[in-house]
Every structure is written in C-alpha cells, then in structure tokens.
Motif scaffolding. Structure first.
Motif, mmCIF file in Angstrom:
data_model
loop_
_atom_site.group_PDB
_atom_site.id
_atom_site.type_symbol
_atom_site.label_atom_id
_atom_site.label_comp_id
_atom_site.label_asym_id
_atom_site.label_seq_id
_atom_site.Cartn_x
_atom_site.Cartn_y
_atom_site.Cartn_z
ATOM 1 N N ASP A 83 -13.998 -11.681 -16.569
ATOM 2 C CA ASP A 83 -12.708 -12.865 -16.611
ATOM 3 C C ASP A 83 -13.265 -13.716 -14.810
ATOM 4 O OD1 ASP A 83 -9.903 -12.042 -18.259
ATOM 5 O OD2 ASP A 83 -11.036 -11.098 -18.570
ATOM 6 N N GLY A 84 -13.720 -13.207 -14.535
ATOM 7 C CA GLY A 84 -13.813 -13.809 -12.536
ATOM 8 C C GLY A 84 -14.065 -13.164 -11.804
ATOM 9 N N LEU A 85 -13.508 -13.654 -10.738
ATOM 10 C CA LEU A 85 -13.404 -12.648 -9.158
ATOM 11 C C LEU A 85 -12.747 -13.467 -8.088
ATOM 12 C CD1 LEU A 85 -15.396 -13.927 -7.077
ATOM 13 C CD2 LEU A 85 -17.618 -13.198 -8.422
ATOM 14 N N ALA A 86 -12.505 -12.371 -7.067
ATOM 15 C CA ALA A 86 -11.932 -13.182 -5.893
ATOM 16 C C ALA A 86 -11.662 -12.567 -5.012
ATOM 17 C CB ALA A 86 -9.955 -12.979 -6.225
ATOM 18 N N PHE A 87 -11.665 -13.880 -3.815
ATOM 19 C CA PHE A 87 -11.458 -12.808 -2.527
ATOM 20 C C PHE A 87 -10.137 -13.380 -1.764
ATOM 21 C CE2 PHE A 87 -11.185 -14.764 2.073
ATOM 22 C CZ PHE A 87 -12.607 -14.244 2.429
ATOM 23 N N LEU A 88 -10.348 -12.651 -1.193
ATOM 24 C CA LEU A 88 -8.711 -12.015 -0.761
ATOM 25 C C LEU A 88 -8.787 -11.470 0.947
ATOM 26 C CD1 LEU A 88 -6.789 -11.536 -3.040
ATOM 27 C CD2 LEU A 88 -7.333 -9.252 -2.782
ATOM 28 N N LEU A 89 -7.801 -11.704 1.390
ATOM 29 C CA LEU A 89 -7.152 -11.018 2.728
ATOM 30 C C LEU A 89 -5.559 -10.453 2.601
ATOM 31 C CD1 LEU A 89 -7.684 -14.283 4.414
ATOM 32 C CD2 LEU A 89 -9.144 -12.598 4.356
ATOM 33 N N GLN A 90 -5.841 -8.977 2.487
ATOM 34 C CA GLN A 90 -4.671 -8.126 2.914
ATOM 35 C C GLN A 90 -4.559 -7.751 4.180
ATOM 36 O OE1 GLN A 90 -5.352 -5.298 1.954
ATOM 37 N NE2 GLN A 90 -7.427 -4.967 1.692
ATOM 38 N N THR A 91 -3.390 -7.040 3.311
ATOM 39 C CA THR A 91 -3.562 -6.281 5.085
ATOM 40 C C THR A 91 -3.043 -3.979 4.288
ATOM 41 O OG1 THR A 91 -0.626 -6.481 4.636
ATOM 42 C CG2 THR A 91 -2.247 -7.361 6.594
ATOM 43 N N ASN A 92 -3.281 -3.975 3.351
ATOM 44 C CA ASN A 92 -2.942 -2.636 3.007
ATOM 45 C C ASN A 92 -4.380 -1.633 2.987
ATOM 46 O OD1 ASN A 92 -1.128 -3.750 1.259
ATOM 47 N ND2 ASN A 92 -1.757 -3.578 -0.507
ATOM 48 N N GLY A 93 -5.445 -2.174 3.679
ATOM 49 C CA GLY A 93 -6.690 -1.847 4.080
ATOM 50 C C GLY A 93 -7.625 -1.404 3.167
ATOM 51 N N SER A 94 -8.535 -0.794 3.654
ATOM 52 C CA SER A 94 -10.235 -0.662 2.770
ATOM 53 C C SER A 94 -9.785 0.047 1.631
ATOM 54 C CB SER A 94 -11.527 -1.146 3.699
ATOM 55 O OG SER A 94 -10.871 0.702 4.605
ATOM 56 N N GLY A 95 -9.079 0.891 1.810
ATOM 57 C CA GLY A 95 -8.894 1.884 0.920
ATOM 58 C C GLY A 95 -7.562 0.862 -0.052
ATOM 59 N N GLN A 96 -8.072 -0.467 -0.332
ATOM 60 C CA GLN A 96 -7.035 -0.608 -1.554
ATOM 61 C C GLN A 96 -8.032 -0.833 -3.216
ATOM 62 O OE1 GLN A 96 -3.756 -2.335 -1.753
ATOM 63 N NE2 GLN A 96 -5.053 -2.140 -4.600
ATOM 64 N N ILE A 220 1.693 -16.062 5.634
ATOM 65 C CA ILE A 220 1.290 -15.730 4.617
ATOM 66 C C ILE A 220 1.671 -13.625 5.012
ATOM 67 C CG2 ILE A 220 -0.442 -14.131 3.409
ATOM 68 C CD1 ILE A 220 0.042 -16.885 2.430
ATOM 69 N N PHE A 221 0.859 -13.426 6.289
ATOM 70 C CA PHE A 221 1.628 -11.644 7.006
ATOM 71 C C PHE A 221 2.551 -11.660 8.189
ATOM 72 C CE2 PHE A 221 -3.351 -12.743 5.131
ATOM 73 C CZ PHE A 221 -2.823 -11.634 4.117
ATOM 74 N N ASN A 222 2.996 -12.263 7.885
ATOM 75 C CA ASN A 222 4.423 -11.689 8.202
ATOM 76 C C ASN A 222 3.543 -11.896 10.557
ATOM 77 O OD1 ASN A 222 7.445 -11.677 8.903
ATOM 78 N ND2 ASN A 222 7.150 -9.543 9.112
ATOM 79 N N GLY A 223 3.064 -12.998 11.163
ATOM 80 C CA GLY A 223 2.715 -12.599 12.485
ATOM 81 C C GLY A 223 1.896 -11.637 12.284
ATOM 82 N N ASP A 224 1.578 -10.818 11.236
ATOM 83 C CA ASP A 224 0.054 -10.076 11.780
ATOM 84 C C ASP A 224 -1.469 -10.584 11.521
ATOM 85 O OD1 ASP A 224 -1.909 -7.627 11.838
ATOM 86 O OD2 ASP A 224 -1.398 -6.506 9.497
ATOM 87 N N ASN A 225 -1.587 -10.632 12.774
ATOM 88 C CA ASN A 225 -3.261 -11.122 12.639
ATOM 89 C C ASN A 225 -4.495 -10.686 12.295
ATOM 90 O OD1 ASN A 225 -2.535 -13.837 14.035
ATOM 91 N ND2 ASN A 225 -2.419 -12.677 15.804
ATOM 92 N N PHE A 226 -3.764 -9.080 11.896
ATOM 93 C CA PHE A 226 -5.473 -8.174 12.118
ATOM 94 C C PHE A 226 -5.320 -7.632 10.269
ATOM 95 C CE2 PHE A 226 -5.015 -7.726 15.841
ATOM 96 C CZ PHE A 226 -5.746 -7.444 16.084
ATOM 97 N N VAL A 227 -6.038 -8.309 9.237
ATOM 98 C CA VAL A 227 -6.070 -7.745 8.612
ATOM 99 C C VAL A 227 -7.679 -7.915 7.120
ATOM 100 C CG1 VAL A 227 -4.461 -10.146 7.755
ATOM 101 C CG2 VAL A 227 -7.564 -10.298 7.673
ATOM 102 N N TYR A 228 -7.499 -7.164 6.106
ATOM 103 C CA TYR A 228 -8.274 -6.925 5.240
ATOM 104 C C TYR A 228 -9.427 -7.923 5.014
ATOM 105 C CZ TYR A 228 -8.281 -2.180 7.266
ATOM 106 O OH TYR A 228 -8.029 -1.033 8.795
ATOM 107 N N TRP A 229 -10.251 -8.194 4.845
ATOM 108 C CA TRP A 229 -11.410 -8.608 3.636
ATOM 109 C C TRP A 229 -12.183 -8.322 2.787
ATOM 110 C CZ3 TRP A 229 -16.737 -10.251 3.185
ATOM 111 C CH2 TRP A 229 -16.830 -9.656 4.198
#
Length: 363
Positions: A83-96, A220-229
């Motif tokens: 179906d496809g793939l996606a590049f993601l920035l998120q703050t839930n961590g590398s266990g997502q 996107i992240f309410n002022g949080d500079n640290f995300v996981y990609w």
C-alpha cells in the motif's frame, strides 16, 4: 621457567551501525548491506505492517538531511500492489509499533507526528473513509506524496498540508520495468524553517515533492525539539515488498576514528551507496582515491577527509576521521624479573610487555 607475555588486541575499522536502528512487527533488518542500514518494512505478503526507527532522538533545533534508497515493490496492477510507506517524525519513542495495515500505511493515529506518506494504492473512500486519496479515492488517482500531520491519512481534512504526485508525469513507482532506483532526500533547514523532500529516479531525474515553510517544533510538537524519526509501511488486500536503505544521515557520521597496527591493511567499503561520488584526501589535500572503497596500508598516524556527493541532487557532505597506527615494541618488565638457582640449574620468571598497544593476555 615461567613466561608472561602481554600482547596487542587489534582494533579494526568496525562500526555497529545497526545498533542505531530498531524494527517492529513484520519489519526486519538486513545485515548484508552495512553501512547502508537496509530494512524490509513489509515482505511481499498480505496484511503486514512494520516500523523502523533511529534510536537516537533528533534535535529539531539543528538542520538535518537524511537520504534513503526506497523500493516500493514491483506489483503495479490495482488492486494487487500496495500500500505504501511513510517517513515519520514522532515523540512516542523508538518503541512505537506500526498502527494498522492497508491504507493506514503503518502510521495512522500516531500523534503528535509529521508524516511524509508515499502512497501507492487507491483506497475505496466508501469502505475506508479515513484513508481518502486524491480525487476522493476514485479518479483521478495517482501514486502520491502527502505531507500529513496528527497521524492522519485522510487527504480531505486540514491535516493534509500538501499532496502531489511523485512527478508531473504521474510516476508509477511500482513499475520496476521502468524504474530501477528511487532516492528520497529529507532536508530540514532550521534557519529558514523549511522542510523539503526531493524524490529522484533513474529515468526522470529529481522532483521537489515537499517544499514547506513550517515551524515543526511549535506547530506539530508543542515546542518539543526532540523527536524520533523513522519509517512505517503496510500491506492489506494488496501487497508488495517495501524496503528502505538509509544511505546517509548527516547527524550520524559514516566513519569513526580508527586504530590499526603498523602496515595492517585498512579497508572502508561504502560501495552499497550507489548514486554517490567519493573523494578521499589526506591532511595535505592530496586525493588518495575516488572509489567508494578506501584501501590503504598506513605506516603512520594520519588525518583524512571524505567528501560524498549525491549524484542526483549535487549536494555534498564532508567527514573527517583519524587513523592511529600502533607500532608495538616488546620489552621486559624489570621489576617482575626473578632468578633462582637450585643445584646448578636456573629457575625463574620474567615478563615481556608490549608498549604502544592496547589490551593484554598473560600465558
């Protein structure tokens, strides 16, 4: 007589690159493509999903560039390929974990997040209203790139920041008869607050599919500079093998300082990085090699530079590394010397030690 020797443990050029990445569910890493960090996000099977994350948080207060090689599979016929793939920035961590298969693309519902989706399948808007595609899911349909926020896959909402085809010619990225290579660059410029995604293939060249001025940290992240990609992908009633290789990430260097023995062969092999040019130089600026393989027999400590140029975009990156050459010498440790005489025979102990070395073994 007892002998005690200490000797060098050789340190070769190695880099545990895969320790920087983790995968979940149906995704798996390939250890045959180091240092290109390749992973299969979904095998060529129905109703699979996978996620792939860099384990080190990314600081959005710094600019970054990530360059990958992507494979979207080779099944083009609808409803067979997807179906496809996606590049993601998120703050839930590398266990997502991936969140659903099919048109969810493995990221639907991950929030807060900023996603660049590479959608290769037309979802039926009646059966899947949350996964609407351009044109309402029917016509005109095309493989597309969408910049999406809040974990949404729905192009009919305000969470769709932008959506375009892969190219003006509506490239079918699953057509392996036409396209043998897909490269994607993700570029964040913190000074201009610009996020750009450049898609390239070996037939048509390069296209800017995202060029968005956005304050990612605040919007996107309410002022949080640290995300996981990382990346997610999924299959459903349609399937494809979908893979990515991280060819370059400018926040994690390819090459580290290296320790070798005198006249020991040192080889650094970057040949898995196709569509790049290489220039290896010594400290004086003399070009040593233009090959992806750096192969030398060092005889003294030396500093080197490697300049990598993306043949598609022309963008260059320079890395610096040092090679420390050890020349161990054997000498006796005099304070441990012991002589004994018994009935005319000599009994005793002496210790030999390597200097200019690391590690030891006594025997």
């Amino acid at each position: 007589m007892k002998f005690s020797f200490k000797y060098l443990i050789l340190l070769f050029f190695t880099q545990d690159l895969f320790s920087q990445y983790i995968v979940h569910e149906d995704a798996f890493l390939s250890d045959s493509d180091l240092p290109c960090n390749c992973a299969t996000l979904t095998p060529d099977e129905y109703y699979n999903s996978g996620s792939f994350w860099n384990t080190t948080p990314l600081d959005l207060s710094n600019s970054f560039e990530i360059i990958i090689k992507a494979n979207f599979g080779c099944i083009t016929e609808t409803p067979d390929g997807g179906d496809g793939l996606a590049f993601l920035l998120q703050t839930n961590g590398s266990g997502q974990l991936p969140t659903g298969n099919g048109g969810n693309l493995g990221y639907n519902g991950i929030t807060p997040s900023l996603a660049v989706q590479f959608d290769t399948y037309r979802d039926n808007p009646i059966e899947y209203p949350d996964n609407n595609d351009p044109g309402g899911g029917f016509f005109p349909y095309y493989d597309h790139v969408g910049l999406m926020k809040n974990g949404s896959c729905n192009h009919q909402t305000v969470d769709d920041i932008s959506t375009v085809p892969f190219s003006p010619t509506f490239t079918d990225v699953e057509d392996c008869n036409l396209y043998n290579d897909h490269q994607i660059s993700f570029i964040w410029d913190v000074l201009t607050q610009n996020f750009q995604v450049i898609y390239c293939n070996d037939l048509e060249g390069c296209f800017s599919v995202v060029d968005q001025n956005i304050d990612i940290s605040n919007d996107i992240f309410n002022g949080d500079n640290f995300v996981y990609w990382g990346f997610t992908a999924s299959t459903g009633g349609a399937k494809n093998e979908q893979t990515i290789c991280v060819h370059y990430f400018d926040q994690q260097p390819l090459i580290e300082d290296t320790i070798v023995c005198y006249q020991e062969n040192l080889q650094i092999d970057l040949s898995c990085m196709n569509n790049f040019s290489f220039e290896w130089k010594d400290l004086s600026g003399s070009v040593i090699s233009s090959s992806p393989i750096f192969d030398i027999i060092p005889v003294s400590n030396e500093d080197y530079t490697l300049t990598i140029t993306n043949d598609y975009t022309g963008r260059s990156f320079t890395e610096y590394f040092s090679v420390l050459v050890l020349q161990p010498e054997l000498e006796e440790v005099l304070i441990e010397h012991l002589d004994n005489e018994c009935y005319g025979y000599s009994q005793g102990q002496f210790t030999l030690d390597y200097i200019n070395s690391f590690g030891q073994v006594n025997y």
